[in-house]
Design a protein around this motif. Structure first.
Motif, short mmCIF file in Angstrom:
data_model
loop_
_atom_site.label_atom_id
_atom_site.label_comp_id
_atom_site.label_asym_id
_atom_site.label_seq_id
_atom_site.Cartn_x
_atom_site.Cartn_y
_atom_site.Cartn_z
N ALA A 86 0.84 -1.21 0.00
CA ALA A 86 0.00 0.00 0.00
C ALA A 86 0.87 1.25 0.00
O ALA A 86 0.62 2.21 -0.74
N ASP A 87 1.93 1.21 0.81
CA ASP A 87 2.84 2.37 0.85
C ASP A 87 3.49 2.60 -0.51
O ASP A 87 3.67 3.74 -0.94
N SER A 88 3.85 1.51 -1.18
CA SER A 88 4.53 1.69 -2.47
C SER A 88 3.55 2.24 -3.51
O SER A 88 3.95 3.02 -4.37
N VAL A 89 2.27 1.89 -3.39
CA VAL A 89 1.27 2.47 -4.31
C VAL A 89 1.13 3.97 -4.03
O VAL A 89 1.07 4.78 -4.96
N ASP A 90 1.10 4.32 -2.75
CA ASP A 90 1.06 5.76 -2.41
C ASP A 90 2.29 6.49 -2.95
O ASP A 90 2.20 7.63 -3.40
N GLN A 91 3.43 5.81 -2.88
CA GLN A 91 4.66 6.43 -3.37
C GLN A 91 4.59 6.64 -4.88
O GLN A 91 5.08 7.65 -5.40
N ILE A 92 3.97 5.70 -5.59
CA ILE A 92 3.83 5.84 -7.05
C ILE A 92 2.95 7.06 -7.37
O ILE A 92 3.21 7.78 -8.33
N ALA A 93 1.95 7.29 -6.52
CA ALA A 93 1.11 8.47 -6.72
C ALA A 93 1.93 9.76 -6.61
O ALA A 93 1.63 10.77 -7.25
N LEU A 94 2.98 9.71 -5.79
CA LEU A 94 3.81 10.91 -5.60
C LEU A 94 4.83 11.12 -6.72
O LEU A 94 5.39 12.20 -6.86
N LEU A 95 5.08 10.08 -7.49
CA LEU A 95 6.10 10.19 -8.54
C LEU A 95 5.60 11.07 -9.68
O LEU A 95 4.40 11.19 -9.92
N THR A 96 6.55 11.66 -10.40
CA THR A 96 6.22 12.46 -11.58
C THR A 96 5.59 11.58 -12.65
O THR A 96 6.07 10.49 -12.92
N ASP A 97 4.51 12.07 -13.23
CA ASP A 97 3.87 11.35 -14.33
C ASP A 97 4.77 11.42 -15.56
O ASP A 97 5.12 12.52 -16.03
N PRO A 98 5.19 10.27 -16.11
CA PRO A 98 6.08 10.34 -17.26
C PRO A 98 5.37 10.77 -18.55
O PRO A 98 6.03 11.26 -19.49
#
Lengths: 422, 422
Positions: A86-98
């Protein structure tokens, strides 16, 4: 596209739904994709018990079916792992959209402006086995990069995957996106996987994750372009000048930190001039953690508790608490050994000699080449990519840990004012 | 590498020589590679007559064998083309060497430094037909990017290719590099091509260049990763607001400038509101250059000299002075038509409407999407890449014109000071 689709009769409705979803997903605003990701993370936290129960059924079946310990470990989803997912999914939300990023661009002499921008692939297929975390990681990474994804997670994890995909799809609907963005073809069994490999024109790229056998099968049979995520016959070389403490800790960490994954150490090579100084302590620390040491004759003369290594050991990805150990006469011999047996994943040299470090980095042809660190660092999360799609051991498109940009293609945007070619 | 090489018995000595050459070429200094390139360019200039004579034999055989005009044009090497080839090799010598370029890098929170650097693929295979210019272009691009190359140029150009490869190898020897860096497998005939497609573990990437049939065969049969350089069913759409002069010139240039190449226009779509204003002049100018116009019923009512288009016309890459023309009711219909029939190479909209331009750029899923320019600009030379490897119509690794960076992979260099993973 001018394609003559092969016979993918069973999967056609699924694949057409994926393609339709991919068109709207390609232009979905980042905000909306992030909303879906946050809802997925929340759904995982809210349904830990449900996932653990489903996973328990898979684990029980795995034990019954005699799944090896390494595979059982990959299959397992307990509460800490689900919360980490779940944390890693939240982290993906924080990443820049390529999507939409401009990779490069220029003005041509005639005034035309060209720019190369990132666009989603379209539809990504994933064939994997006994790794329910891949279901969530890939759904989240595909979503963020604007790709629809079709998952084939295999029978060993079918209960876990069914529950996880249900949670993911519900979250996608809540966010107002098309739930066909993430689909499973597990109900079609092996025939579904076979059709997925033939689905050229429907699926833009296929990613296999799992055993060497699974990956080789997909590579050999797929007519869809494949990104090969590879097995890791990973090497550490202890050079003449290696710092003893680093040698002990790095070898121990590389081997025992999580032996079931692809960046775990499998073969230790030691310079003959350093063998007596380093090997007793290095191997004793491994043995104390329950590692079985498969060694060549020279190593056994220093460390008699080892079992003899067979020819097969040098090319084996144990994925367990086993290691093969050999003494070599030189850096050249170490590089030659690696060239012969490595799968091109990760190799690390432990040294204080600058020239040897540079030679190792230049001459070893692997996705990640390291000096004085644990091989466990070859990892999308460690590299700062968020969750990872896998670790590519091929040379085309992506090599090493794959994050969001590796899930995109590009297109050229060309803007003119009436120019023609002279 | 842990590979089980397939049966490539005939080619094994060639492929092993290529691999050996690739290892030294990977670390060859840029200066030395540039020296070889300059010697190749000079050799071409010094041996124009020899190349023209050999090419004449191929052209004569081509005529005897009934090769189509488009193919004969691609096959032809006259003095201006040979000198242009030499110039492009000189230009490649001036380009930045991609090997060793750092693509990105960072310091991890634990102090480890990671950097992603460009490295050569290793060995590149090329299967092409009736295009002797590809022999020189690919040899030069492979050399500059540090890759060994194995060429299968086909029987239609065998005399031209034999002479060209002789010149290239002699220049490589003069520069002090390994002549096995550039090899041909033409003497092995079709069986050689078949083995090349199975040479996984020897060949890192295979590039087919030629007819749609050739490319599809390679894509379907190859076990080596393929970069697909594609056929071009290229579209221009004349929007309601298109400037008449631009419409006339861009359509004419896109179709007639060099009809035998993949970025030449094949299908013209016209908004119904602009048809009467634009089509008579646009089509008259095409007809004056000898273009046969295959048109739908609505177009023929405006331009009766056209021949009726069949269903097949819309998906045909003519590579000749033929064009298919249709009137559409809207931008949506134009995009839908392109989505159905395009090979994803290049499409251009002629418009003065900003929203329509942006929609076209976003929604058309092709390697190059253009506003108000000739489709002939989708070209490595025009984009400033030097000579081009081909134009990729796949989405993996490279899309659109491929230059030097597209002939490299990357690896991760990881430098630490004893770090282990917590």
């Amino acid at each position: 596209m001018l394609q003559s689709p092969n016979d993918v009769a069973q999967l056609t409705p699924t694949l057409e739904a994926a393609r339709t979803a991919s068109v709207s997903l390609a232009s979905a605003p980042t905000e909306l994709k992030n909303k879906a990701l946050k809802l997925i993370a929340q759904a995982l936290r809210d349904h830990v018990a449900e996932v653990v129960t489903a996973n328990g059924a898979d684990l029980a079946a795995g034990v019954t079916n005699g799944l090896r310990d390494g595979l059982l470990d990959r299959l397992k989803l307990d509460e800490p792992r689900i919360l980490a997912l779940a944390d890693s999914v939240d982290q993906i939300a924080l990443l820049t959209d390529p999507v939409g990023q401009i990779v490069r661009g220029s003005s041509l002499p005639n005034g035309i402006k060209i720019s190369q921008v990132r666009v989603p692939f379209g539809v990504i297929g994933v064939i994997y086995e006994a790794r329910p975390n891949v279901t969530v990681d890939l759904a989240a990474l595909a979503l963020k990069s604007g790709n629809a994804v079709v998952l084939r997670g295999g029978s060993a994890a079918e209960n876990s995957n069914r529950v996880l995909i249900g949670l993911v799809q519900a979250a996608i609907i809540d966010a107002g996106l098309n739930p066909d963005s993430v689909q499973t073809i597990d109900p079609f069994g092996r025939a579904g996987a076979t059709e997925l490999m033939k689905a050229r024109g429907y699926v833009d790229v296929l990613i296999p994750r799992g055993s060497a056998t699974l990956i080789q099968t997909v590579v050999a049979q797929s007519q869809v372009p494949v990104i090969e995520t590879g097995a890791g016959v990973v090497h550490v070389f202890l050079d003449e000048s290696a710092t003893k403490e680093w040698a002990i800790e790095i070898v121990h960490n590389s081997k025992t930190h999580r032996p079931s994954v692809c960046n775990a150490l499998e073969t230790l090579l030691v310079h003959r001039s350093a063998a007596e100084r380093l090997l007793p302590a290095v191997l004793a620390k491994l043995a104390a953690s329950g590692v079985t040491i498969h060694a060549d004759a020279r190593t056994r003369s220093i460390y008699p508790a080892a079992v003899p290594a067979t020819d097969e050991d040098w090319g084996t990805e144990y994925m367990s608490l086993d290691i093969s150990v050999a003494i070599v006469d030189s850096l050249d011999e170490a590089i030659a050994h690696i060239r012969r047996y490595s799968t091109g994943h990760t190799e690390s040299i432990i040294t204080n000699d600058l020239q040897n470090a540079e030679r190792f980095l230049n001459e070893v042809d692997s996705a990640a080449v390291m000096v004085n660190t644990s091989t466990r660092f070859t990892d999308g999360g460690e590299f700062g990519f968020g969750a990872e799609v896998g670790i590519s051991t091929q040379k085309l498109h992506a090599r090493g840990p794959m994050g969001l940009p590796e899930l995109t293609s590009t297109k050229w945007i060309v803007r003119g004012t009436g120019q023609v070619r002279a």
